[in-house]
Design a protein around this motif. Structure first.
Motif, short mmCIF file in Angstrom:
data_model
loop_
_atom_site.label_atom_id
_atom_site.label_comp_id
_atom_site.label_asym_id
_atom_site.label_seq_id
_atom_site.Cartn_x
_atom_site.Cartn_y
_atom_site.Cartn_z
N ALA A 88 0.84 -1.21 0.00
CA ALA A 88 0.00 0.00 0.00
C ALA A 88 0.87 1.26 0.00
N GLU A 89 1.96 1.24 0.77
CA GLU A 89 2.86 2.40 0.79
C GLU A 89 3.51 2.61 -0.57
N LYS A 90 3.94 1.52 -1.20
CA LYS A 90 4.57 1.63 -2.52
C LYS A 90 3.60 2.22 -3.53
N ARG A 91 2.37 1.73 -3.52
CA ARG A 91 1.36 2.23 -4.47
C ARG A 91 1.07 3.71 -4.20
N ALA A 92 0.99 4.06 -2.93
CA ALA A 92 0.67 5.45 -2.59
C ALA A 92 1.77 6.40 -3.06
N ILE A 93 3.04 6.02 -2.86
CA ILE A 93 4.15 6.87 -3.31
C ILE A 93 4.14 7.00 -4.82
N ARG A 112 6.31 16.02 0.88
CA ARG A 112 5.04 15.73 1.56
C ARG A 112 4.89 14.24 1.83
N ALA A 113 5.26 13.42 0.84
CA ALA A 113 5.15 11.97 1.01
C ALA A 113 6.05 11.49 2.13
N LEU A 114 7.29 11.97 2.14
CA LEU A 114 8.27 11.51 3.13
C LEU A 114 7.89 11.97 4.53
N ALA A 115 7.38 13.19 4.65
CA ALA A 115 6.94 13.69 5.96
C ALA A 115 5.77 12.87 6.49
N GLN A 116 4.86 12.49 5.61
CA GLN A 116 3.71 11.70 6.03
C GLN A 116 4.11 10.27 6.38
N GLY A 306 21.28 15.08 -6.25
CA GLY A 306 20.67 15.75 -5.12
C GLY A 306 20.43 14.74 -4.01
N ALA A 307 19.78 15.16 -2.94
CA ALA A 307 19.57 14.27 -1.81
C ALA A 307 18.22 14.52 -1.17
N VAL A 308 17.71 13.48 -0.52
CA VAL A 308 16.49 13.59 0.28
C VAL A 308 16.83 13.14 1.69
N GLY A 309 16.11 13.68 2.66
CA GLY A 309 16.41 13.29 4.03
C GLY A 309 15.27 13.58 4.98
N VAL A 310 15.43 13.06 6.19
CA VAL A 310 14.46 13.23 7.25
C VAL A 310 15.20 13.65 8.50
N LEU A 311 14.64 14.61 9.23
CA LEU A 311 15.17 15.01 10.52
C LEU A 311 14.12 14.70 11.58
N GLY A 312 14.56 13.99 12.61
CA GLY A 312 13.65 13.62 13.68
C GLY A 312 14.41 13.39 14.97
N ALA A 327 13.37 4.68 -0.44
CA ALA A 327 12.32 4.46 -1.43
C ALA A 327 11.95 5.74 -2.14
N VAL A 328 11.75 6.82 -1.39
CA VAL A 328 11.40 8.09 -2.02
C VAL A 328 12.53 8.58 -2.92
#
Length: 339
Positions: A88-93, A112-116, A306-312, A327-328
Motif C-alpha cells: 500500500a505504501e509503494k502504491r501510494a508513493i 510531503r510523502a516523506l513527511a507523512q 541531489g539528496a532527500v532526508g528526514v530530521l527527527g 524508497a522516495v
C-alpha cells in the motif's frame, strides 16, 4: 551465541524498548519483554558492560538505562533491520509522485510523502546545477534590445534570465547565437560550462561578439548555484508532536531555518550510494544535538544529483525511516530519468 553477541542483543532490546516507550529500560522489563535466553543477573552484567563502554547511560538514580549517541550508532550500523515498505505504501508513493507535472512539483510531492510516511521533518535538495547537464539552451526575442535566456538541465531544472542588449539585434543574429550556444553547450556538464562560455567568442562572427559578451555574463550568473531555492522542506508541524523528544524546540527550528546547515548535511549524502544516519552530535550542529538526520542521494543516469532526508528525534524508528527515505529517493530519481 558468544558473550559479545549476547551483549549486542541486550543493546538491541534496550534501544527498541526505549524507542517504543520513551522510558528508561531496566533488566526486569528486558526479561519480561524479550526472550534473550539468559538470566536477569546475566542481563544486568551485560548492561553494566554496555554502560562502561558508553553505549547506554543511567539518566537517574535507580532508573533504567537509555541509549547514548554511541549506542544508537552501534544499533544503526550493526543491529538495525530495514523495514520494507508495504504494498500500500509503494502504491501510494508511486501514485502521488507519478502525477507530478514538473521538477518543482516532483520535489514538493516527495517532501510531503516523506513527511507523512515518517512523521518527521522531510527535506529534499534541488538537483545541483554543478552535477547536471545542459539539455537545452533557448534565446527568445522579446524586443530588438531584450532577449530571454532559458537554460534547461537534464534534471528538468529551468533557469530563465532577461538580457538587455546595448544595441538592437536582428532575428538572424539571434538565430546564429542560439545555434552556437546549442552546438557548444548541449549535453555538456554544467561544471564545464564556464570554460566553454569563455571560448565562445572564437566561434561567432566578429560583429556578434559585443552582444555575446553581454549574453555570456548573464549565462555565467545562471551557472552560479542560487542560494535561496535549493531545498524544499515539509512536515515541520510534526515537531509539535515530539515535545517529549524536543522539550526545547526553538534550537531545532533555528537550525532548520539555516538552509546552509541542511544543505551541508544533505551534500554529504549525494556522494554516497548508501543511506547515511547522523545521530545527535554527529550532525555537528548545536541545535540538533537531540536529533538524528537520515538521508541519501537520488540519481540520474547512475549519478547522484541531489539528496532527500528526514530530521527527527534520536529516538526514531531507524529501520522504518531508512527504508522510506531510500524508497522516495529511488522514485524521485526514476521520475527524473523518465522526463
Amino acid at each position: 551465541m558468544g558473550v559479545e553477541d549476547r551483549k549486542l542483543e541486550v543493546l538491541r532490546a534496550i534501544v527498541e524498548d526505549y524507542i517504543s516507550t520513551n522510558e528508561p529500560v531496566g533488566s526486569k522489563s528486558l526479561v519480561d519483554r524479550h526472550n534473550l535466553g539468559v538470566s536477569s543477573a546475566t542481563i544486568r552484567n551485560h548492561m553494566a558492560a554496555l554502560e562502561e563502554e558508553g553505549l547506554i547511560a543511567q539518566p537517574h538514580t535507580s532508573a533504567g538505562r537509555v541509549p547514548t549517541d554511541a549506542g544508537y550508532r552501534v544499533f544503526v550500523d550493526r543491529l538495525t533491520e530495514i523495514k520494507p515498505l508495504s504494498s500500500a505504501e509503494k502504491r501510494a508513493i508511486a501514485t502521488f509522485l507519478d502525477s507530478a507535472v514538473d521538477l518543482d512539483d516532483v520535489l514538493h510531492r516527495a517532501v510531503r510523502a516523506l513527511a507523512q510516511l515518517t512523521r518527521n521533518v522531510a527535506v529534499v535538495q534541488y538537483p545541483s546545477l554543478s552535477r547536471s547537464r545542459i539539455r537545452h539552451v533557448e534565446l527568445v526575442m522579446i524586443s530588438t534590445t531584450r532577449l530571454m535566456l532559458v537554460l534547461i538541465t537534464d534534471t528538468g531544472r529551468v533557469e530563465q534570465r532577461l538580457v538587455d542588449l546595448p544595441t538592437p539585434v536582428s532575428d538572424e543574429a539571434v538565430f546564429e547565437l542560439r545555434a552556437t550556444l546549442t552546438a557548444r553547450l548541449r549535453d555538456r556538464p554544467l561544471s564545464e560550462a564556464p570554460e566553454i562560455v569563455g571560448e565562445l567568442p572564437s566561434h561567432v562572427a566578429p560583429q556578434l561578439r559585443g552582444m555575446l559578451a553581454t549574453l555570456s555574463s548573464v549565462l555565467l550568473e545562471v551557472l552560479v548555484e542560487p542560494a535561496n531555492d535549493r531545498i524544499v522542506m515539509g512536515g515541520t508541524a510534526n515537531l509539535s508532536q515530539q515535545t517529549v523528544d524536543f522539550p526545547a524546540i526553538r534550537p531545532v527550528l533555528e537550525a532548520l531555518e539555516e538552509q546552509v546547515v541542511l544543505l551541508r548535511l544533505l551534500d554529504q549524502s549525494v556522494s554516497s550510494s548508501k543511506v547515511l544516519v547522523r545521530i545527535g552530535n554527529e550532525t555537528q550542529v548545536e541545535g540538533l544535538a537531540g536529533a538524528s538526520v537520515v538521508s541519501t542521494g537520488y540519481g540520474l543516469h547512475g549519478s547522484a544529483v541531489g539528496a532527500v532526508g528526514v530530521l527527527g528525534p534520536r529516538r526514531m524508528d531507524y529501520g522504518h525511516t531508512m527504508a522510506r527515505v531510500a524508497a522516495v529517493a529511488r522514485y524521485v530519481g526514476n521520475l527524473l530519468e523518465d522526463r
